[in-house]
Design a protein around this motif. Sequence first.
Motif, mmCIF file in Angstrom:
data_model
loop_
_atom_site.group_PDB
_atom_site.id
_atom_site.type_symbol
_atom_site.label_atom_id
_atom_site.label_comp_id
_atom_site.label_asym_id
_atom_site.label_seq_id
_atom_site.Cartn_x
_atom_site.Cartn_y
_atom_site.Cartn_z
ATOM 1 N N UNK A 1 51.508 -31.151 27.283
ATOM 2 C CA UNK A 1 52.190 -31.047 26.136
ATOM 3 C C UNK A 1 52.251 -32.410 25.295
ATOM 4 N N UNK A 2 51.133 -33.081 25.113
ATOM 5 C CA UNK A 2 51.288 -34.493 24.952
ATOM 6 C C UNK A 2 51.950 -34.537 23.414
ATOM 7 N N UNK A 3 51.523 -33.484 22.288
ATOM 8 C CA UNK A 3 52.035 -33.620 20.977
ATOM 9 C C UNK A 3 53.555 -33.385 21.091
ATOM 10 N N UNK A 4 54.129 -32.386 21.825
ATOM 11 C CA UNK A 4 55.405 -32.014 21.916
ATOM 12 C C UNK A 4 56.226 -33.242 22.402
ATOM 13 N N UNK A 5 55.844 -33.491 23.457
ATOM 14 C CA UNK A 5 56.594 -34.517 24.659
ATOM 15 C C UNK A 5 56.762 -35.910 23.806
ATOM 16 N N UNK A 6 55.516 -36.243 23.417
ATOM 17 C CA UNK A 6 55.623 -37.699 22.375
ATOM 18 C C UNK A 6 56.310 -37.589 21.225
ATOM 19 N N UNK A 7 56.273 -36.587 20.494
ATOM 20 C CA UNK A 7 57.357 -36.072 19.285
ATOM 21 C C UNK A 7 58.612 -36.159 19.347
ATOM 22 N N UNK A 8 58.999 -35.331 20.736
ATOM 23 C CA UNK A 8 60.514 -35.207 21.112
ATOM 24 C C UNK A 8 61.038 -36.498 21.580
ATOM 25 N N UNK A 9 60.430 -37.405 22.258
ATOM 26 C CA UNK A 9 60.729 -38.691 22.944
ATOM 27 C C UNK A 9 60.966 -39.485 21.608
ATOM 28 N N UNK A 10 60.088 -39.645 20.680
ATOM 29 C CA UNK A 10 60.221 -40.091 19.442
ATOM 30 C C UNK A 10 61.400 -39.892 18.861
ATOM 31 N N UNK A 11 61.687 -38.644 18.257
ATOM 32 C CA UNK A 11 62.741 -38.339 17.635
ATOM 33 C C UNK A 11 64.336 -38.509 18.227
ATOM 34 N N UNK A 12 64.238 -38.270 19.785
ATOM 35 C CA UNK A 12 65.372 -38.717 20.406
ATOM 36 C C UNK A 12 65.811 -40.079 20.247
#
Length: 444
Positions: free
Chosen positions: A84-95
């Motif tokens: 889930x590279x797109x999802x996990x990297x996006x959520x990590x950045x948002x948090x």
Amino acid sequence: MKDKNLHIIQKILVNACRFLLAAAFIFSGFVKAIDPLGSQYKIQDYLTAFGMISWFPSFFPLLGGIVLSAIEFSIGIFLFFGVKKQLSSLFALLLMAVMTPLTLYLALFDPVSDCGCFGDAWVLTNWETFGKNVILLAAAILVFRRKALLCRFITEKMQWVVSLYTFLYVFALAFYCYYSLPLLDFRPYKIGQNILKGMTIPEGAKPSVYESIFILEKNGQKQEFTLENYPDSTWTFIDTKTSLKEKGYEPPIHDFSMISVTTGEDLTEDVLTDVGYTFLLVAHRIEEADDSNIDLINEIYDYSVEHKYKFYCLTSSPEEQIELWKDKTGAEYPFCQMDDIALKTMVRSNPGLMLIKNGTILNKWSDENIPDEYVLTDKLDKLDLGKQKPVSDARTIGYVFLWFIVPLLLVLSVDVLIVRRSDRRKAGLKKLGDSGPREEEKED
């Protein structure tokens, strides 16, 4: 050659940042999940500090803490396995984009003493937390921009299994610890600790200096006073608070003080130096305490009276709420008042039960696990219940780790032995099929 070396360096750097983020999110999510009530209390502190506590329903802090722990833990696992590279990297950045400016505000204005990002397992100052978040934000930006370079450990066909199991695992862990007690106790009131020793300042250490501030009212006007300028009796007492004047050595336990509701007597030393057994029923807010197991609590009080053990209920609630509790439950045990934060720290349950002897904590139970008459069949010194409960953090961590990693190892085995082998076979057949016509054309 130069471009290839640069690509390798970028790939190493991106994956190093990915593992750094994974470790931080897994650890943060895990310590929140094993202490959901601690997460609830911290979110309540945030909402109170920002004047937003009335904006949300009462269940929001607890639910928010559990959901946040699940999100953080899942992001960490996804980043670690490269799924889930797109999802996990996006959520990590948002948090990190949200938490970094928030922790800067905390560092500048100090509305909350610590951010609580790693629970009680690792307490950082607000400035330390901000510095940590700056590093993680930089890592999250790089991982998000170069997510294509992340190494994958699970194929796309099997990543849904990892995702589903991760969510189920962290939610199950959080709810188990909510209904029982945290699997790992990082607080100063853990089993085996001596409360009196935890309150002692080592010889030669300089203690912190505190000042008591009294809030009084006269003619509708409130004003703050200290002991030096305390006014006459024409002023009405409203509240009191304590401020730190000079930082010194602060013992792990500094707010344990039992004041009898009936007599106003300080019973702290009497209880902590008693060589016999003492049951402490901890209900930080008696009006919010669960009374579904009140019969068991009353039976333990009767058992204590029969065997001449001490039994006290500790609460921070006012006397009128205590009287309402007595009327509702038929409670006959004595009550003592104590600091609300200390009670929340002692037992993550409302109510919860603690057994001590000579100041040492022998055992703790949540409201759901209170011992019954089938266990209390004799005097405590003749029962396993009266002995200090054996606790091994290493063994507990091992069990928790195995419960998570063993199913994932099975998934990895299926992924390697079946899915990837099948994919290689299909790729080989496709390659053979693609090469067939070319061979025929060559023969023609």
